[in-house]
Design a protein around this motif. Structure first.
Motif, PDB file in Angstrom:
ATOM      1  N   PHE A  99       0.828  -1.062  -0.204  1.00  0.00           N
ATOM      2  CA  PHE A  99      -0.068   0.077   0.321  1.00  0.00           C
ATOM      3  C   PHE A  99       1.131   0.983   0.128  1.00  0.00           C
ATOM      4  CE2 PHE A  99      -4.212  -2.056   2.279  1.00  0.00           C
ATOM      5  CZ  PHE A  99      -4.088  -2.545   1.076  1.00  0.00           C
ATOM      6  N   ILE A 108      -0.230 -11.782  -4.379  1.00  0.00           N
ATOM      7  CA  ILE A 108      -0.591 -13.256  -4.151  1.00  0.00           C
ATOM      8  C   ILE A 108       0.382 -13.941  -2.896  1.00  0.00           C
ATOM      9  CG2 ILE A 108      -0.416 -14.932  -6.004  1.00  0.00           C
ATOM     10  CD1 ILE A 108      -2.049 -13.368  -7.781  1.00  0.00           C
ATOM     11  N   MET A 163      -1.680 -13.699   0.059  1.00  0.00           N
ATOM     12  CA  MET A 163      -3.345 -14.430  -0.023  1.00  0.00           C
ATOM     13  C   MET A 163      -2.929 -15.120   0.172  1.00  0.00           C
ATOM     14  SD  MET A 163      -5.350 -11.025  -1.909  1.00  0.00           S
ATOM     15  CE  MET A 163      -4.947 -10.098  -3.077  1.00  0.00           C
ATOM     16  N   THR A 178     -11.727 -17.073   4.175  1.00  0.00           N
ATOM     17  CA  THR A 178     -11.295 -15.978   3.163  1.00  0.00           C
ATOM     18  C   THR A 178     -12.020 -14.873   4.064  1.00  0.00           C
ATOM     19  OG1 THR A 178     -14.339 -16.652   3.025  1.00  0.00           O
ATOM     20  CG2 THR A 178     -12.375 -16.753   0.927  1.00  0.00           C
ATOM     21  N   LEU A 195      -8.510 -13.489   4.726  1.00  0.00           N
ATOM     22  CA  LEU A 195      -8.372 -12.380   3.626  1.00  0.00           C
ATOM     23  C   LEU A 195      -9.053 -11.590   4.206  1.00  0.00           C
ATOM     24  CD1 LEU A 195      -8.964 -14.993   0.752  1.00  0.00           C
ATOM     25  CD2 LEU A 195      -6.668 -13.728   1.840  1.00  0.00           C
ATOM     26  N   LEU A 244      -7.011  -8.046   5.093  1.00  0.00           N
ATOM     27  CA  LEU A 244      -6.873  -5.878   4.805  1.00  0.00           C
ATOM     28  C   LEU A 244      -6.935  -5.014   5.601  1.00  0.00           C
ATOM     29  CD1 LEU A 244      -7.626  -3.798   2.096  1.00  0.00           C
ATOM     30  CD2 LEU A 244      -9.827  -4.984   2.335  1.00  0.00           C
ATOM     31  N   THR A 271      -7.306  -1.647  -4.707  1.00  0.00           N
ATOM     32  CA  THR A 271      -6.157  -3.075  -4.364  1.00  0.00           C
ATOM     33  C   THR A 271      -7.148  -3.447  -3.356  1.00  0.00           C
ATOM     34  OG1 THR A 271      -3.951  -1.975  -4.953  1.00  0.00           O
ATOM     35  CG2 THR A 271      -4.179  -3.773  -3.385  1.00  0.00           C
ATOM     36  N   ALA A 272      -8.078  -1.997  -2.382  1.00  0.00           N
ATOM     37  CA  ALA A 272      -7.630  -3.265  -1.202  1.00  0.00           C
ATOM     38  C   ALA A 272      -9.254  -3.570  -1.255  1.00  0.00           C
ATOM     39  CB  ALA A 272      -8.246  -1.477  -0.285  1.00  0.00           C
ATOM     40  N   SER A 310     -10.322  -5.220  -4.119  1.00  0.00           N
ATOM     41  CA  SER A 310      -9.668  -6.665  -4.757  1.00  0.00           C
ATOM     42  C   SER A 310      -9.596  -7.728  -3.704  1.00  0.00           C
ATOM     43  CB  SER A 310      -8.854  -6.689  -5.649  1.00  0.00           C
ATOM     44  OG  SER A 310      -7.009  -6.523  -4.946  1.00  0.00           O
ATOM     45  N   ILE A 311      -9.421  -7.752  -2.700  1.00  0.00           N
ATOM     46  CA  ILE A 311      -9.128  -8.424  -1.718  1.00  0.00           C
ATOM     47  C   ILE A 311     -10.386  -8.999  -1.393  1.00  0.00           C
ATOM     48  CG2 ILE A 311      -7.723  -9.263   0.509  1.00  0.00           C
ATOM     49  CD1 ILE A 311      -5.934  -6.914   0.524  1.00  0.00           C
ATOM     50  N   PRO A 312     -10.998  -8.440  -0.835  1.00  0.00           N
ATOM     51  CA  PRO A 312     -12.783  -9.371  -1.227  1.00  0.00           C
ATOM     52  C   PRO A 312     -13.293  -9.604  -1.892  1.00  0.00           C
ATOM     53  CG  PRO A 312     -12.680  -6.427  -0.014  1.00  0.00           C
ATOM     54  CD  PRO A 312     -11.028  -6.785  -0.155  1.00  0.00           C
ATOM     55  N   TYR A 341     -11.307 -10.727  -4.055  1.00  0.00           N
ATOM     56  CA  TYR A 341     -11.001 -12.512  -4.703  1.00  0.00           C
ATOM     57  C   TYR A 341     -11.087 -13.625  -3.489  1.00  0.00           C
ATOM     58  CZ  TYR A 341      -6.859 -15.598  -4.093  1.00  0.00           C
ATOM     59  OH  TYR A 341      -6.591 -16.395  -4.309  1.00  0.00           O
ATOM     60  N   ALA A 342     -11.431 -12.821  -2.713  1.00  0.00           N
ATOM     61  CA  ALA A 342     -12.069 -13.616  -1.254  1.00  0.00           C
ATOM     62  C   ALA A 342     -13.501 -14.519  -1.418  1.00  0.00           C
ATOM     63  CB  ALA A 342     -12.102 -13.326   0.444  1.00  0.00           C
ATOM     64  N   ILE A 399     -13.005 -16.965  -4.616  1.00  0.00           N
ATOM     65  CA  ILE A 399     -11.990 -18.147  -4.789  1.00  0.00           C
ATOM     66  C   ILE A 399     -12.341 -19.049  -4.947  1.00  0.00           C
ATOM     67  CG2 ILE A 399     -12.312 -17.879  -2.005  1.00  0.00           C
ATOM     68  CD1 ILE A 399      -9.052 -18.878  -3.202  1.00  0.00           C
ATOM     69  N   GLU A 400     -13.767 -19.218  -4.094  1.00  0.00           N
ATOM     70  CA  GLU A 400     -14.538 -21.216  -4.351  1.00  0.00           C
ATOM     71  C   GLU A 400     -15.290 -20.747  -5.067  1.00  0.00           C
ATOM     72  OE1 GLU A 400     -15.247 -22.539  -1.528  1.00  0.00           O
ATOM     73  OE2 GLU A 400     -14.304 -20.999   0.216  1.00  0.00           O
ATOM     74  N   SER A 404      -6.848 -16.827  -8.201  1.00  0.00           N
ATOM     75  CA  SER A 404      -5.539 -16.147  -8.399  1.00  0.00           C
ATOM     76  C   SER A 404      -4.506 -15.415  -9.845  1.00  0.00           C
ATOM     77  CB  SER A 404      -4.361 -17.170  -8.139  1.00  0.00           C
ATOM     78  OG  SER A 404      -5.291 -17.964  -6.593  1.00  0.00           O
ATOM     79  N   LEU A 442      -6.840 -12.673 -10.730  1.00  0.00           N
ATOM     80  CA  LEU A 442      -6.481 -10.957  -9.182  1.00  0.00           C
ATOM     81  C   LEU A 442      -4.714 -10.458  -9.890  1.00  0.00           C
ATOM     82  CD1 LEU A 442      -6.628  -9.885  -6.176  1.00  0.00           C
ATOM     83  CD2 LEU A 442      -4.568 -11.394  -5.728  1.00  0.00           C
ATOM     84  N   LEU A 474      -4.434  -6.880 -11.215  1.00  0.00           N
ATOM     85  CA  LEU A 474      -3.357  -6.147 -10.394  1.00  0.00           C
ATOM     86  C   LEU A 474      -2.271  -5.120 -10.662  1.00  0.00           C
ATOM     87  CD1 LEU A 474      -4.188  -7.436  -6.963  1.00  0.00           C
ATOM     88  CD2 LEU A 474      -4.826  -5.098  -7.486  1.00  0.00           C
TER      89      LEU A 474
END
Lengths: 497, 159, 323
Positions: A220, A397, A400, A410, A413, A417, B90-91, B93-95, B97-98, B101-102, B110, B113, B117
């Motif tokens: 960040f 990556i 995570m 999840t 994750l 953040l 970016t922030a 994108s993390i949730p 991705y969460a 992923i399923e 992955s 993502l 990014l």
């Protein structure tokens, strides 16, 4: 001379070609697992138990021990290169390792880490071999009271870890302790600060916090700061150490190895605490202590020597008492039982080949790690050559995947953040991260041991003063708090504002 | 005293936080069996410590917070709109991705993502981007799922 | 004998409905969930059983071990309860499925799932230091009665398995359960280390976990919670019952599925696990791991679980921990 004979006997086992191969596989797999942020030796070992089913016990333990110390060895790599701790024990390595990498001295940092790890590991095996049975007595003499005192002593390091503003350092440490007690309270089964979330009942995983505060926050920060000065990233630098540098790190490595070894011997303390204690001790002892955190080579050498020595030390209670000192050795203990070996006082007599074979294999394994890692450093460090956008994306990556690989969840994750944002805020407003991590490691342990001690004593607080070891540790803690404060006061008086 | 300095602002924030923390600490139920030190004692202590420290921070002069570390010359990053947008995405994108992923599986999520990014950060050589991400994600996946036997969501991919 | 009766049981349960109902077969890989991290009891059970089933070629599809840690199992239970018609999802289970909901941290309890089979059991064991004056469980309980400060350590949180086991025994021996000064450690190993160092008076833990320490001779076992004496290295340890304390405590482990699993699928898994327990690979594995076969089919296991719930509820109520 007895030890020498035994060791020769052990080498006879460790140098058997098959065992030699398993040492190699173990340390190689361990290094790899250690390098991946998040994924640690515990899950790797647990998943390996079925493989070791069909191996002779000595071979099985040689393999698994190799994975364990290999992971601690390899964990420093991602701490240094990416600011993303590979395993919990190498968080402290990133304090100075990562700044060194940013200054274009990644090669040197990795080389120092490798040498320090090798020496710390080897010294701890010597200790394991020569004084293990003696030390097991020390290990059991540590009850809740003594642990409480030890944790208090450890927490005094906050003062030395927060040199800019003591108040901000203390705030970070308190925040760390607040994080550490989230979850179900062991002593009462009460949930604290879980907000009704199932995922928080078992607490917040240490590595999720560490990866968030260090790696993610760094990404960040780099995003906010595209034209940061002094970032000759695509420069690994020389691996060579000058004579002066060798001299400089020799004493810290020696001291931290001893400190780390003893921390490892104590059940429940382990590599993470060992590396922090080693780091903060060297920071206090060093004349140039104020350059710690900015790429001081001693700041890489000390925690690396300490965490590898602690890893060796953790085999003392495992092999001599049959009690696990950490999550990782608990899995090792389980594996040994599955293989039909009962570690403990009888093991030396009943299964000497396991005991001495493993110890001898650790010498070999550490040597393997050194010759395996040193030539690879230039290649591994090339990851820093990647174009900045790719590199940032890769760090994300790795974080995570590491976090998902710890919990398969999840939810973690999202926690990552949150801690990434906290870490960013801390960086922007000058709050040091190290005290937070220290509070996180020690906070819950300190509370738990204090409450255990008081429950045993029936609420009598004098228990902390009536035990000699605990009292000594508490006095040391008081001393280490007062001395730097006095020194600071005197300095402030000399240069009035 | 017309304008609060940065430390005072932070102190007020922390003050609010510690008051909230303390309110929760006082709601921790007592254990049915009397304990010398119950579950609520340590949180209360931490809450009050934080309260006290935030008051001290209010009084501390922010002058000490000059250049924070030697590598950054300016205290605050000179970040424009673009950087803040990148950080925000970016922030987010993390949730995301969460969530993905399923259904998408580990590999696809992955890859998406990683390449996404890198693109966001201004990397425009898409072939190399995809290749690099494949080179990282696929071996990782194989190591975790095939060698170590950890279950990872597969999504629509057959493996 | 045990295996024979297992066969008999399995046959009895299978024969009647099996003729027309057992034609369900898995059509894809079966998700086999350990509601914890790798390395614990549930995980070992899942990995061992799936390895045995695979090695012996018993299942039509693979059993894929999956770890869903969190909340002492509650995270996994919540996920499985949501997926309540999935015939391809099973999970490992043990007393926490009853204890955790009773303590109020899980909305779901054993009645929200279908018991498939009980597989193995372990017992809880009471240890003292070798130099301790307490020779029997009664000695220890009498000492605790005289001095309630005496501390007994265990490897799990207050209100969970070790604590319940100890409190139940104390209560059976005539001491108010809440009077026992139970000290929670973060594992049986840590508790035993503290006993070795003389920091606590006694330890309650799983018999399997204590074997190594007992062999070392530094610790001494004064009671085991089995109905009759165990075989093998722990044969010298007297049961509570022998000492006049009418008390047994099983640390059982078994397999469960989602609530609305179709009966044919339940039969299928029942049969699968009963066949698994007949194999040599299973025998070998249990020997290594110190597990004792304790087969129960779906229906019997369900009744057993209800009894367990009553037993745990009364102990928790006595401790004042029922929520």
């Amino acid at each position: 001379m007895d030890a020498l004979n035994n060791l020769m006997f052990g080498f006879g086992i460790a140098l058997d070609p098959i065992n030699l191969m398993y040492v190699f596989i173990g340390v190689f797999a361990g290094t790899l697992i250690g390098m991946l942020p998040g994924l640690g030796p515990i899950s790797a070992l647990a998943l390996m138990i079925p493989i070791t089913f069909n191996l002779p016990p000595a071979t099985g333990l040689i393999l698994m021990a190799g994975v364990y110390y290999g992971a601690i060895f390899g964990g420093s790599t991602s701490s240094i290169l990416l600011n993303a701790p590979g395993v919990a024990g190498t968080v402290a390595t990133s304090f100075d390792g990562y700044p060194m990498a940013r200054q274009g001295k990644a090669g040197k940092a990795l080389a120092i880490a490798a040498y320090a790890s090798f020496i710390g590991g080897t010294l701890s095996i010597l200790g394991l071999m020569l004084i293990a049975p003696l030390l097991s007595k020390v290990a059991v003499s540590f009850g809740p009271t003594e642990y409480f005192a030890l944790m208090v002593l450890g927490l005094t390091a906050v003062v030395s870890l927060s040199d800019k503003s003591l108040i901000k350092g203390l705030i970070a440490a308190v925040l760390g302790m607040m994080i550490s007690i989230v979850g179900m309270d062991l002593q009462t089964g009460t949930e604290r600060y879980t907000f009704g979330t199932l995922q928080l009942i078992e607490g917040i995983d240490f590595l999720v916090v560490a990866l968030g505060i260090f790696a993610l926050a760094e990404v960040f920060y780099m995003l906010l700061n595209p034209q940061r000065k002094n970032t000759p990233r695509n420069q690994i630098g020389s691996l060579k150490l000058s004579g002066a540098e060798v001299k400089e790190i020799a004493a810290p490595i020696g001291r931290s190895s001893i400190l780390g070894f003893f921390t490892g011997v104590l059940p429940g303390a382990g590599a993470t605490i060992g590396s922090f204690l080693g780091y903060s001790m060297e920071k206090r002892l060093a004349k140039d202590g104020n350059t710690f955190g900015k790429g001081n080579i001693k700041g890489v050498a000390a925690p690396e020597a300490a965490n590898n020595a602690a890893c060796g030390g953790s085999f003392v209670p495992l092999l001599t008492l049959g009690v696990p000192g950490s999550g990782t050795t608990a899995v090792l203990l389980g594996a040994l039982l599955v293989m039909g070996v009962t570690p403990g006082p009888m093991m030396l007599e009943q299964r000497p080949e396991v005991f001495w074979g493993v110890i001898a294999s650790m010498y070999v394994g550490n040597l393997f790690l050194l010759v395996l890692n040193l030539p690879l450093i230039p290649y591994i460090a090339r990851i820093l050559d990647a174009p900045r956008p790719l590199l940032l994306s890769l760090i994300l990556i790795f974080c995570m995947v590491g976090v998902y690989g710890i919990s398969f969840n999840t939810f973690d994750l999202v926690m990552l953040l949150i801690f990434g944002l906290i870490g960013l805020a801390m960086r922007l407003y000058g709050f040091p991260a190290a005290p937070l991590i220290l509070g996180l490691i020690l906070g819950a342990l300190m509370e738990e041991s204090m409450r255990r001690a008081l429950q045993i004593s029936g609420g009598d607080w004098s228990i902390f003063l009536s035990k000699p070891i605990a009292l000594t540790l508490l006095l040391l803690a008081a001393l280490s708090l007062l001395l730097p404060l006095l020194r600071k006061l005197r300095r402030n008086r000399q240069q009035p504002l | 005293m017309t304008r609060l300095n940065i430390n005072q602002l932070l102190a007020l924030l922390l003050l609010a936080f510690s008051i909230g923390y303390l309110i929760l600490a006082f709601q921790i139920p007592a254990f049915a069996i009397p304990r010398p030190v119950d579950s609520d004692a340590f949180p209360k202590l931490l809450g009050f410590l934080m309260l006290g420290l935030s008051l001290l921070l209010f009084l501390e002069k922010p002058a000490a917070a000059a250049p924070q570390d030697s590598e950054t010359t300016s205290q605050h990053p000179v970040s424009g709109r673009k950087e803040i947008v990148q950080l925000g995405l970016t922030a987010v994108s993390i949730p995301v991705y969460a969530l993905l992923i399923e259904p998408l599986g580990f590999v696809l999520a992955s890859l998406l993502l990683g390449t996404g990014l890198a693109w966001l950060y201004g990397y425009r050589r898409h072939g190399i981007n995809l290749l690099a991400m494949c080179l990282v994600v696929l071996p990782l996946y194989l190591l975790l799922s095939k060698v170590m036997g950890i279950y990872l969501p597969t999504g629509p991919l057959p493996f | 004998m045990k295996t024979l009766s297992a066969v008999a049981l399995a046959c009895a349960t299978l024969l009647a409905p099996a003729l027309h109902a057992s034609d369900w077969k898995p059509t894809r890989a079966i998700e086999y969930i350990a509601p914890a991290n790798p390395g614990g009891g549930w995980d070992t059970l899942v990995r061992t059983t799936s390895a045995v089933i695979q090695a012996e070629g018993l299942a039509d599809r693979n059993l894929a071990p999956i770890n869903i840690p969190g909340g002492g199992g509650a995270v996994a239970w919540a996920q499985i309860a949501r997926d309540n018609r999935n015939d391809h999802k099973i999970f490992a289970t043990s007393p926490p499925i009853i204890l955790v909901p009773l303590a109020g941290t899980s909305r779901f309890n054993h009645q929200d799932f279908t018991p498939l089979a009980r597989l193995i059991t372990d017992y809880s064991i009471l240890l003292v230091h070798k130099d301790s004056p307490h020779q029997t469980a009664n000695d220890l309980f009498a000492a605790i009665k005289a001095n309630p400060r005496l501390s007994v350590g265990g490897g799990s949180a207050a209100g969970s398995m070790d604590h319940i086991s100890l409190a139940g025994a104390a209560s059976a021996a005539g001491i108010p359960a809440a009077q026992v000064n139970y000290i929670a450690f973060s594992g049986g190993g840590e508790a035993m280390t503290n006993l070795l160092g003389g920091h606590i008076e006694a330890v309650i833990t799983g018999a399997g976990e204590a074997q190594g320490q007992l062999a070392g001779g530094q610790l001494r076992a004064i009671a085991v919670s089995a109905p009759e004496r165990l075989q093998g290295p722990l044969a010298a340890v007297p049961t509570y019952r022998e000492q006049g304390i009418d008390y047994t405590f099983d640390i059982w482990r078994g397999v469960m599925g989602p609530k609305n699993m179709r009966p044919e699928a339940v039969r299928y898994y029942e049969q699968l696990f009963s066949r698994m327990m007949e194999t040599d690979s299973w025998r070998e594995a249990t020997e290594r791991l110190g597990w004792l076969d304790a087969w129960q089919d779906s229906a019997t296991f369900g009744e057993f679980l209800d009894q367990q719930q009553d037993q745990f509820r009364s102990v928790l109520a006595e401790l004042g921990l029922l929520r």
